[in-house]
Design a protein around this motif. Structure first.
Motif, PDB file in Angstrom:
ATOM      1  N   LEU A 116      -0.856  -2.437   8.709  1.00 32.64           N
ATOM      2  CA  LEU A 116      -1.966  -1.831   7.969  1.00 32.64           C
ATOM      3  C   LEU A 116      -1.438  -0.917   6.873  1.00 32.64           C
ATOM      4  CD1 LEU A 116      -4.943  -1.186   7.515  1.00 32.64           C
ATOM      5  CD2 LEU A 116      -4.782   0.524   9.354  1.00 32.64           C
ATOM      6  N   ASN A 117      -0.441  -0.108   7.202  1.00 35.30           N
ATOM      7  CA  ASN A 117       0.173   0.750   6.183  1.00 35.30           C
ATOM      8  C   ASN A 117       0.774  -0.084   5.066  1.00 35.30           C
ATOM      9  OD1 ASN A 117      -0.386   3.323   7.233  1.00 35.30           O
ATOM     10  ND2 ASN A 117       1.361   3.237   8.613  1.00 35.30           N
ATOM     11  N   ALA A 118       1.471  -1.158   5.431  1.00 33.75           N
ATOM     12  CA  ALA A 118       2.085  -2.018   4.425  1.00 33.75           C
ATOM     13  C   ALA A 118       1.029  -2.650   3.513  1.00 33.75           C
ATOM     14  CB  ALA A 118       2.909  -3.114   5.114  1.00 33.75           C
ATOM     15  N   LEU A 119      -0.087  -3.062   4.096  1.00 32.56           N
ATOM     16  CA  LEU A 119      -1.166  -3.651   3.300  1.00 32.56           C
ATOM     17  C   LEU A 119      -1.691  -2.646   2.273  1.00 32.56           C
ATOM     18  CD1 LEU A 119      -3.334  -5.849   2.759  1.00 32.56           C
ATOM     19  CD2 LEU A 119      -4.698  -4.798   4.570  1.00 32.56           C
ATOM     20  N   LEU A 120      -1.927  -1.426   2.725  1.00 34.94           N
ATOM     21  CA  LEU A 120      -2.467  -0.409   1.827  1.00 34.94           C
ATOM     22  C   LEU A 120      -1.477  -0.035   0.729  1.00 34.94           C
ATOM     23  CD1 LEU A 120      -4.122   1.963   4.469  1.00 34.94           C
ATOM     24  CD2 LEU A 120      -5.265   0.301   3.003  1.00 34.94           C
ATOM     25  N   ILE A 121      -0.196   0.042   1.088  1.00 33.25           N
ATOM     26  CA  ILE A 121       0.813   0.530   0.146  1.00 33.25           C
ATOM     27  C   ILE A 121       1.312  -0.572  -0.777  1.00 33.25           C
ATOM     28  CG2 ILE A 121       3.146   1.498  -0.005  1.00 33.25           C
ATOM     29  CD1 ILE A 121       2.497   2.888   2.724  1.00 33.25           C
ATOM     30  N   VAL A 122       1.646  -1.711  -0.205  1.00 29.90           N
ATOM     31  CA  VAL A 122       2.268  -2.783  -0.989  1.00 29.90           C
ATOM     32  C   VAL A 122       1.235  -3.628  -1.729  1.00 29.90           C
ATOM     33  CG1 VAL A 122       3.721  -4.837  -0.858  1.00 29.90           C
ATOM     34  CG2 VAL A 122       4.255  -2.839   0.552  1.00 29.90           C
ATOM     35  N   VAL A 123       0.159  -3.990  -1.053  1.00 32.51           N
ATOM     36  CA  VAL A 123      -0.827  -4.893  -1.649  1.00 32.51           C
ATOM     37  C   VAL A 123      -1.856  -4.126  -2.476  1.00 32.51           C
ATOM     38  CG1 VAL A 123      -2.576  -6.645  -1.180  1.00 32.51           C
ATOM     39  CG2 VAL A 123      -0.509  -6.541   0.229  1.00 32.51           C
ATOM     40  N   LEU A 124      -2.400  -3.063  -1.887  1.00 36.51           N
ATOM     41  CA  LEU A 124      -3.454  -2.312  -2.583  1.00 36.51           C
ATOM     42  C   LEU A 124      -2.927  -1.190  -3.465  1.00 36.51           C
ATOM     43  CD1 LEU A 124      -6.138  -2.144   0.261  1.00 36.51           C
ATOM     44  CD2 LEU A 124      -5.861  -3.830  -1.572  1.00 36.51           C
TER      45      LEU A 124
END
Length: 348
Positions: free
Chosen positions: A127-135
């Motif tokens: 979830l952290n990776a999604l928020l940081i890397v993707v969003l």
């Protein structure tokens, strides 16, 4: 003329010599200062308090700091890529609730609980990776948001109450399960006289050091933290490596949650709340060790040991808990001075 010139040489050389000595002293203070502080504090408490020298006390100190140290290793990995994981305490607390829910409410064995907790930590990291890397949300803001989401979700998961063996559930039935003996050994058990949680802390420290310092992946993480744009131009998949750092951090935080759950023997809804500050503190203190001025595993481990020495020593001396907070805060400030103020003067 020749005599005059030769007589001036020692006078001119004296200034650089004095300057170089001062620089060497400053570099030695930066490089070894925090190690000296740790050794000095240990010697002070050992000489002034007999009980501090007992092997049981020293092992209990390492056992006490094992959770913060393991969470700090996760923070160290995210700092290596130029970020910061502020959700590690919440993830550890989630691990406590998931373990309790799995064993007490669903009456599963400890092995199933361990798998469930590690999976929850990995999902939190994703979830952290999604928020940081993707969003493209800044690391600290994204992980703060995750922290609040996890804390709220954890309360929803357990209906806002701590999970204890024999508790009455919301439908009026009694919880059928309990914490298994094997699971409780994660923190309460020993192997060759050493607490299992201390052995886990040591093994993960070595593994993290090998990963960061002795593998290509670790060198790439440091390269990304130093200059992400240069790393991208060099063909490195910056997003993938940053995501990897946060997933590993989530898993490490869940390991801390396993130790906490084994330690308290119930699904305490407040578990993990205080671990965030200590985890961040030990990771930041670690940047000052050996004057490296950057996240490093052994520095984080030493930072955890230093915090443990201070807490145990002041407790034995009977000082109030709030005094410990002041001293720990002062140590953190001192570490930041070593890392950011003195180290910059050395390189200037």
């Amino acid at each position: 003329m020749t005599t005059t010139q030769s007589s001036e040489v020692p006078a001119k050389a004296a200034i650089p010599s004095a300057t170089s000595t001062a620089v060497r002293v400053q570099n030695a203070v930066i490089k070894y200062g925090f190690i000296f502080v740790t050794v000095a504090l240990f010697a002070y408490f050992a000489l002034s308090e007999g009980s501090f020298r007992e092997s049981a006390t020293l092992l209990d100190t390492l056992r006490y700091v094992s959770v913060a140290a393991i969470l700090g290793l996760g923070v160290t990995l995210t700092m290596a890529v130029g970020g910061m994981d502020m959700s590690v305490g919440a993830v550890a607390g989630l691990g406590v609730s998931v373990a309790a829910q799995t064993m007490v409410v669903y009456n599963q064995v400890g092995t199933v609980a361990i798998i469930a907790v590690l999976a929850a930590g990995a999902l939190a990291g994703l979830l952290n990776a999604l928020l940081i890397v993707v969003l493209k949300i800044p690391d600290m803001l994204a992980t703060l948001g995750t922290m609040f989401v996890i804390q709220g979700s954890k309360l929803i998961l357990v209906d806002g109450q701590s999970i204890t063996p024999g508790m009455t559930e919301s439908d009026g039935t009694t919880a059928p399960g309990r914490f298994t003996d094997g699971f409780l050994r994660i923190d309460r058990g020993t192997l060759l006289g050493i607490p299992v949680s201390v052995l886990i802390f040591g093994a993960l420290t070595v593994a993290a050091w090998v990963f960061l310092a002795r593998t290509r992946w670790g060198r790439v993480l440091y390269a990304i933290g130093a200059n992400p744009e240069a790393a991208r131009l060099a063909g490195i998949r910056v997003g993938g490596y940053r995501a990897l750092a946060y997933v590993i951090s989530g898993v490490l935080a869940s390991v801390g949650g396993l130790i906490l759950a084994s330690r308290i023997g119930q699904g305490d809804v407040s578990a993990g709340t205080s671990q965030l500050l200590e985890a961040v503190a030990v990771a930041l203190v670690g940047t000052s060790v050996l004057g490296r001025g950057r996240p490093n595993v052994w520095g984080t481990a030493l930072g955890a040991v230093l915090i443990g020495i201070i807490t145990t020593g002041l407790t034995i001396k009977g000082l109030p808990y709030y005094t410990q907070d002041v001293v720990e805060g002062a140590v953190l400030i001192l570490a930041l001075v070593f890392s950011f103020t003195l180290s910059k003067r050395r390189t200037a």
